[in-house]
Structures are given as structure tokens and as C-alpha cells.
Enzyme design. Structure first.
Site, short mmCIF file in Angstrom:
data_model
loop_
_atom_site.label_atom_id
_atom_site.label_comp_id
_atom_site.label_asym_id
_atom_site.label_seq_id
_atom_site.Cartn_x
_atom_site.Cartn_y
_atom_site.Cartn_z
N GLU A 71 43.54 32.24 43.33
CA GLU A 71 43.95 33.62 43.04
C GLU A 71 43.45 34.55 44.14
O GLU A 71 42.41 34.30 44.75
CB GLU A 71 43.35 34.09 41.71
CG GLU A 71 43.79 33.32 40.50
CD GLU A 71 43.11 33.80 39.23
OE1 GLU A 71 43.72 33.63 38.18
OE2 GLU A 71 41.98 34.33 39.27
N ASP A 98 42.64 30.48 33.33
CA ASP A 98 42.66 31.59 34.28
C ASP A 98 41.24 32.02 34.63
O ASP A 98 40.30 31.85 33.85
CB ASP A 98 43.42 32.75 33.65
CG ASP A 98 43.93 33.75 34.66
OD1 ASP A 98 44.00 33.43 35.87
OD2 ASP A 98 44.28 34.87 34.26
#
Length: 141
Positions: A83, A26
Site C-alpha cells: 500500500e 488490510d
């Protein structure tokens, strides 16, 4: 955890993958997510931090970094998720660059479990309707 005991982290991630779980790194490009992690960690996908995605519409360097990161991920056998996608111009650019998936407010704001269930049901119906009425392409956004 990764910094304190990298060997244990690699072993745990490897075991998770061995039982069929996908492992994502992430916020790639920020903090502790470095190129070294690509080399050393058993991961399946990178989630490219929104701080690279948001400025790419107006900043050619940001767009080049996103495009290059997508190429790097793919050449390493990894999928990539963008993202913080908030507008269709970014989606178009990410599609041209070959980005695998995207997440952000363009698709949905955070929702409760009940709202998610309703959203998924509505999305499934819309996709079925689209598939039966025209040429349907699998679209992962």
C-alpha cells in the site's frame, strides 16, 4: 468484530472464501493485524501498510521488514499487496522482493466511478497496443 467473536469471524470469512471471494487483511503490520491473524484467519492476501513502504527507500531496516514480510506471506501461501506506493524506486525494490501487487498514487489517485471506467478503458488500450508492438509481460502494478 474479530476481537469480539473470533470464531464467528473465522466462520464468516471461510464462507466468503467458499463462494469464491478473496479475503484480504488490510493495513498489515499495524493495529489489530498481527501474526496471530495469519495463523488463525482464512485469508488470501496481506495488504502491507504504507507505513512500512514509504520509508524503505531511505531506511535499510524498513526495506528488510518489507522483504521479510513478503517472504513470510509467500511461505504462508498468501499474496501480498504493498500500500502507498508513490515512486518508481519503490516499485523496483518491491519487484526485486517479489511483491505480488501494489497500490498507491503512482498508479492512480482516487477517482469517481466514471473516471475509473475511462481509466480502465485507456489502460486496456495501452496494454493491447504494447502487446501488439513488442514483447509483452504481464505487469500487475
Amino acid at each position: 468484530f474479530l476481537l469480539e467473536d473470533p470464531g464467528l469471524a473465522v466462520a464468516i470469512l471461510g464462507r466468503l472464501r467458499s463462494i469464491g471471494l478473496r479475503v484480504s487483511l488490510d493495513n498489515f503490520g499495524t493495529g489489530q493485524s498481527s501474526l496471530k491473524n495469519l495463523r488463525d484467519l482464512p485469508i488470501d492476501e496481506l495488504k502491507l501498510d504504507r507505513s512500512f513502504i514509504t520509508p524503505m527507500r531511505d531506511n535499510p531496516m524498513a526495506a528488510a521488514l518489507v522483504s521479510s514480510t513478503i517472504d513470510l506471506a509467500h511461505s504462508s501461501g498468501l499474496r501480498i499487496v504493498a500500500e502507498g506506493v508513490e515512486d518508481s524506486a519503490i516499485v523496483e525494490a518491491l519487484t526485486r522482493y517479489g511483491c505480488d501487487e501494489a497500490q498507491g498514487y503512482l498508479m492512480s489517485h482516487p477517482v469517481s466511478p466514471d473516471e475509473l471506467s475511462n481509466w480502465l478503458t485507456g489502460r486496456r488500450r495501452a496494454l493491447q497496443k504494447s502487446a501488439s508492438s513488442s514483447d509483452f509481460t504481464d505487469f500487475h502494478w
